[in-house]
Scaffold this active site. Structure first.
Site, PDB file in Angstrom:
ATOM      1  N   TYR B 145       0.840  -1.200   0.000  1.00  0.00           N
ATOM      2  CA  TYR B 145       0.000   0.000   0.000  1.00  0.00           C
ATOM      3  C   TYR B 145       0.878   1.255   0.000  1.00  0.00           C
ATOM      4  O   TYR B 145       1.705   1.433   0.899  1.00  0.00           O
ATOM      5  CB  TYR B 145      -0.886  -0.050   1.252  1.00  0.00           C
ATOM      6  N   ASP B 230      -1.140  -6.015   9.639  1.00  0.00           N
ATOM      7  CA  ASP B 230      -2.247  -5.131   9.338  1.00  0.00           C
ATOM      8  C   ASP B 230      -3.376  -5.998   8.792  1.00  0.00           C
ATOM      9  O   ASP B 230      -3.288  -6.492   7.665  1.00  0.00           O
ATOM     10  CB  ASP B 230      -1.807  -4.070   8.313  1.00  0.00           C
ATOM     11  N   ILE B 232      -6.581  -5.127   8.240  1.00  0.00           N
ATOM     12  CA  ILE B 232      -7.676  -4.207   7.934  1.00  0.00           C
ATOM     13  C   ILE B 232      -8.717  -4.792   6.991  1.00  0.00           C
ATOM     14  O   ILE B 232      -9.872  -4.368   6.968  1.00  0.00           O
ATOM     15  CB  ILE B 232      -7.107  -2.875   7.390  1.00  0.00           C
ATOM     16  N   LYS B 268     -12.561  -0.605   6.008  1.00  0.00           N
ATOM     17  CA  LYS B 268     -12.749  -1.492   4.864  1.00  0.00           C
ATOM     18  C   LYS B 268     -13.844  -2.523   5.127  1.00  0.00           C
ATOM     19  O   LYS B 268     -14.721  -2.733   4.305  1.00  0.00           O
ATOM     20  CB  LYS B 268     -11.442  -2.220   4.524  1.00  0.00           C
TER      21      LYS B 268
END
Lengths: 470, 478
Positions: B145, B230, B232, B268
């Site tokens: 990302y 992470d 998410i 998300k």
């Protein structure tokens, strides 16, 4: 643990300070009128609890703002998705208008120059990241809000050098104090990047005079440094003299076109004190420097204001009828409450610095100290917390250079609780006075018959003590 | 003249990357079915817009969840005053429960370890401040990302060292790649403090199998470095097999828990990026305490905490929401990838996330990043789609693009697909010999009728979608 960063293991978060220790004691034994009437009364928290009814009544009349609706249509989805760091335009507009209204519309603010942040905590830290390199210093007048030690220094690596203000002139900022601070920084090989003032002041509760503001502008012009004016309490000015914003001074001195100075002045604001909404985390940076605005805007990604909250408050603050009513009623209530505290303290033989703003008074308890030392201040403070059961903030936690001053909040409790707090304080002062008298007698007769709860008096001379403290 | 800091004037914010250029092109000319039908369609934004109707229904049925309604206003004052960085207990409990549910209740999360942050953006920066000193490094598998360049490095002074992953094995993280990255860091005299993985992956849309996770746990323990996971996208796993979280792995293999930290967010899984609900969950007590203090710089609005506490503790609603959301993601993903395959566009096999990792290598003039940029400019300017070029994700091989599919309604998806089809037809005409034209036309016709058969009964195509955003909020973005 070499595996974690130095930030974790150092003390710059500032939470070992007595400011926070008092809170901890309160948390262990909080006063409650019914459930815990002998508990500690919180007077160390600068909250504004006086005007929630006005807010709640507005909510009742404006159900759409409450339920994610605009013109009957649900806008939940748009809000839930809105993470643009430029902020909700309607909210920014409402906020700058509100800020102007607080300043009697003597100045206006441009929505392009405002950056929304998660509280003033985040605003102040973000400005430091924008203006200072690691190891650079900002000058702050003492006494100052203990949280600055964390907000300005912890993760940024910046330093604070105090501008010493004293009771001899009501703690006002002087040219010589500014110069001395600057020299001190140079002595410590620190590059000074600016001055940060809180106006109205926390913990003093006073607004800066035009003379002080002029001195500041002259100083930063001369030294070619920044000025941050934290105006978080601007909406709590309840009596004269009227609040003078730094922007007003710049405007009056026709400095709008002098970009050298104009672009070095930045304002911090928040709705935590004026509107009493600290939980909603609404802070703002206002800067005349487009580069600072651009950088701060990007940095705000690390602490944006919830879109849900932006939407609610944009509706609230755009209601000019509401803002006018709120500001006026809020001022009256703050004034009334401050008067109660001041007169109650007077009855206990305690005076305060004359104040016209804020949610607290700067209280003079020097006469209650066993000696003119910070050790004595700590002793007195501990007694007030543990015996009198009031959490107030000792001046040393605000970096005051004179022992004996305490910040006492008045707007975060009911009137009855305040009455009780004053009653407790009055009887405590009474008992000290009696004990001081009797101790003098004992001292005179050389009999040492101490009770545990009597002040432990030091026998060293005043001068010896003072040297020890330095 | 008093200078401003280097941080403020430098490029550490990362916004000069092509990842953001595409967004700028979109902002300048955003698609709108009526007002701007030739505008750029945003496929570079990993948002989950497919399931808001469920949420809105719940909100209408639960007015007490809002502080401001008659039903909820008695909580207004205490909530508005609540700025305790521990967070509302109900909020922490609801989030901990939700995190457990998303992992099939195979693990339990301790609400006392839930620390708030300003979105996952704030969480990442906060962990970097807690775990790494300036000049030290974190290893990050590529592609990753683009926001990490800012979040982990900008104000922290931390360095990122890539763990190179390749298409030859579907970009999976290998022990060799980890070791190579570690060695490279040492050669550059950078002290490695941790490894950051995004699982499920952005931009790949895949998640790690147990073997990979076990290898990673072994690696970090051996090197005595931190692991930040992470997660998410945890609830966007829309197809078997089930997602395996690091929290499950550490229950099964030997691991120093003080090294393990999870980043989470509701942006998300729930589709709430605007509410800024980020979470740091560390198994290390010292880190938890420090992060909690740092969370002062990015607390979640108590108004939002209240809403989320209310919503996430409604077990029935959440169970249904998560499963329905996955269902819609699955259908959208299937339709999108199938439609692309019809015109000869492949993508990495994925079963999670809000995007696909599209393979356009064969469209490149040559195997270079310059060629990738050229192709990307064509996609933005001519095809009018904002997709994200692989180079902005630090992918080591040119030709890959991340394309988001969950941030638009069905109609917009159709427009996007028709543009892609037109582009591919034109491209194939110039590249491929004529005799294939017949085949292609037949297959296109086939694809259209297939589409009707397979998808006509799909509720997500036929049911009225929420009105296209017309509020000033959206217009304000441009």
């Amino acid at each position: 643990m070499g595996l974690l960063s130095r930030k974790v293991t150092c003390n710059s978060h500032g939470q070992d300070s007595s400011y926070f220790l008092g809170w901890q004691e309160y948390e262990k034994n909080p006063y409650d009128e019914v459930k815990n009437p002998k508990g500690i009364i919180q007077m160390g928290l600068a909250e504004n609890q006086l005007s929630f009814d006005i807010l709640e009544s507005w909510l009742a009349k404006n159900p759409e703002a409450a339920s994610f609706k605009r013109d009957g249509q649900s806008i939940f989805k748009e809000l839930a998705l809105f993470q643009d760091y430029h902020g909700l335009p309607a909210f920014k507009k409402a906020l700058v208008d509100f800020m102007a209204e607080i300043r009697g519309n003597k100045v206006t603010f441009d929505t392009n120059n405002i950056v929304l942040t998660a509280g003033a905590t985040s605003a102040n830290e973000t400005l430091m990241f924008c203006l200072a390199e690691k190891g650079d210093a900002f000058l702050l007048p003492t006494p100052y809000y203990p949280g600055f030690d964390r907000d300005l220094k912890w993760r940024t690596g910046a330093e604070i050098v105090p501008i010493v203000c004293t009771s001899s002139n009501g703690f006002k900022i002087t040219e010589s104090a500014l110069e001395e601070a600057y020299q001190e920084a140079q002595k410590r090989k620190l590059r000074v990047k600016g001055v940060l003032v809180t106006n109205p002041s926390n913990p003093l509760g006073t607004t800066m005079s035009r003379n002080e503001l002029d001195i500041l502008v002259n100083f930063i012009t001369d030294k070619e440094i920044h000025l941050i004016s934290d105006e978080i309490y601007s909406g709590t000015v309840f009596s004269s003299p009227a609040f003078i914003s730094i922007m007003e001074v710049l405007k009056d001195r026709k400095l709008e076109n002098d970009s050298q100075v104009w672009e070095r002045v930045h304002v911090v604001y928040s709705l935590s004190k004026d509107l009493g909404l600290p939980g909603f985390r609404v802070g703002a940076i206002y800067s005349n420097d487009p580069i600072v605005v651009a950088a701060a805007t990007k940095m705000s990604s690390f602490g944006l204001v919830s879109s849900q909250t932006q939407f609610l408050l944009s509706a609230m603050l755009s209601d000019k009828k509401f803002t006018k009513e709120y500001l006026s009623k809020n001022h009256k209530r703050l004034q009334k409450r401050q008067n109660k505290l001041v007169s109650g303290l007077e009855k206990a033989g305690i005076s305060c610095l004359e104040s016209n703003a804020g949610l607290f008074c700067w209280v003079d308890m020097r006469h209650l100290l066993s000696s003119n030392t910070f050790e004595a201040e700590m002793e007195l403070w501990k007694r007030i917390v543990y015996e009198v059961k009031l959490n107030i903030s000792p001046g040393s936690s605000c970096h005051c250079t004179e022992p004996g001053w305490f910040r006492v909040c008045f707007a975060n409790m009911s009137e009855d609780t305040l009455k009780l707090a004053l009653k407790r304080l009055k009887s405590f002062v009474g008992s000290i006075t009696i004990n001081n008298q009797s101790h003098q007698e004992l001292k005179n007769t050389r009999k040492k018959n101490r009770n545990n709860w009597v002040f432990r008096l030091s026998f060293q001379s005043f001068h010896d003590r003072e040297q020890e403290e330095r | 003249m008093a200078a401003i800091s280097k941080i403020a004037t430098g490029n550490g914010h990362g916004e000069n990357s092509p990842y953001f250029d595409g967004w700028k092109a979109y902002e300048a000319n955003p698609f709108h079915p009526i007002d701007r039908p030739d505008g750029v369609i945003q496929m570079g934004l990993a948002e989950n817009q497919l399931s808001f109707d469920f949420i809105e229904k719940w909100l209408m049925e639960h007015p007490e969840s809002s502080l401001c309604t008659a039903e909820g206003v008695d909580k207004f004052k205490e909530t508005a005053l609540f700025q305790d960085y521990h967070g509302l207990p109900e909020f922490r409990q609801a989030v901990a429960k939700f995190m457990g549910k998303v992992r099939g209740d195979r693990v339990k999360f301790d609400s006392d370890r839930i620390v708030m942050s300003g979105g996952a953006t704030g969480a990442h920066e906060m962990l970097a401040f807690c775990l790494v000193d300036p000049g030290e490094a974190l290893l990050v598998p590529t592609p990753y990302y683009p926001g990490f360049d800012r979040d982990l490095r900008w104000r922290t002074g931390v360095e990122l060292v890539p763990v190179v992953c390749e298409s030859t094995n579907d970009f999976m993280i290998t022990i060799d790649a980890l070791e190579a990255a570690y060695l490279k860091a040492q050669e550059a005299k950078l002290r490695v403090k941790g490894l950051l993985i995004t699982n499920p992956s952005n931009p790949l849309g895949t998640f790690m199998n147990k073997e990979t996770l076990n290898n990673i746990v072994r690696f970090v323990n051996e090197k005595n470095i931190h692991l930040i996971s992470d997660e998410i996208y945890a609830a966007t796993v829309f197809m078997e097999p089930e997602f395996v979280s690091i929290s499950e792995i550490i229950e099964e293999v030997e691991c120093n828990r003080d090294l393990i930290h999870i980043v989470y967010s509701l942006s998300k899984d729930m589709g709430f990026p605007g509410f800024r609900v980020g979470i740091v969950y560390s198994y290390n007590d010292v880190v938890t305490n420090c992060a909690r203090k740092m969370s002062s710089f990015g607390l979640v609005s108590s108004q939002t905490q209240q809403l989320i506490a209310s919503m996430l503790s409604d077990d029935d609603f959440i169970d249904n929401f998560v499963s329905d959301s996955k269902d819609r993601l699955f259908k959208r993903h299937k339709y999108f990838t199938w439609s692309l395959a019809q015109v000869g566009i492949g993508s990495l096999n994925s079963n999670a996330g809000l995007f696909i990792w599209m393979d356009l290598r064969k469209l490149l003039k040559e195997k270079t990043f310059d060629a990738e940029m050229e192709l990307w400019r064509v996609i933005i300017d001519d095809v009018k789609l904002n997709v994200s070029p692989g180079s902005s994700f630090h992918c080591h091989e040119p030709g890959w693009f991340r394309v988001c599919f969950a941030n638009m309604d069905d109609n917009t998806m159709e427009v996007a697909l028709s543009r892609i089809r037109n582009f591919m037809v034109k491209h194939n005409e110039t590249v491929v010999p004529p005799r294939n034209k017949l085949w292609r036309r037949t297959s296109l016709k086939l694809s259209l009728s297939r589409r009707m058969d397979d998808f006509i009964m799909s509720p997500s195509i036929l049911s009225p979608q929420s009105p296209l955003p017309q509020s000033p909020l959206v217009r304000a973005r441009t």
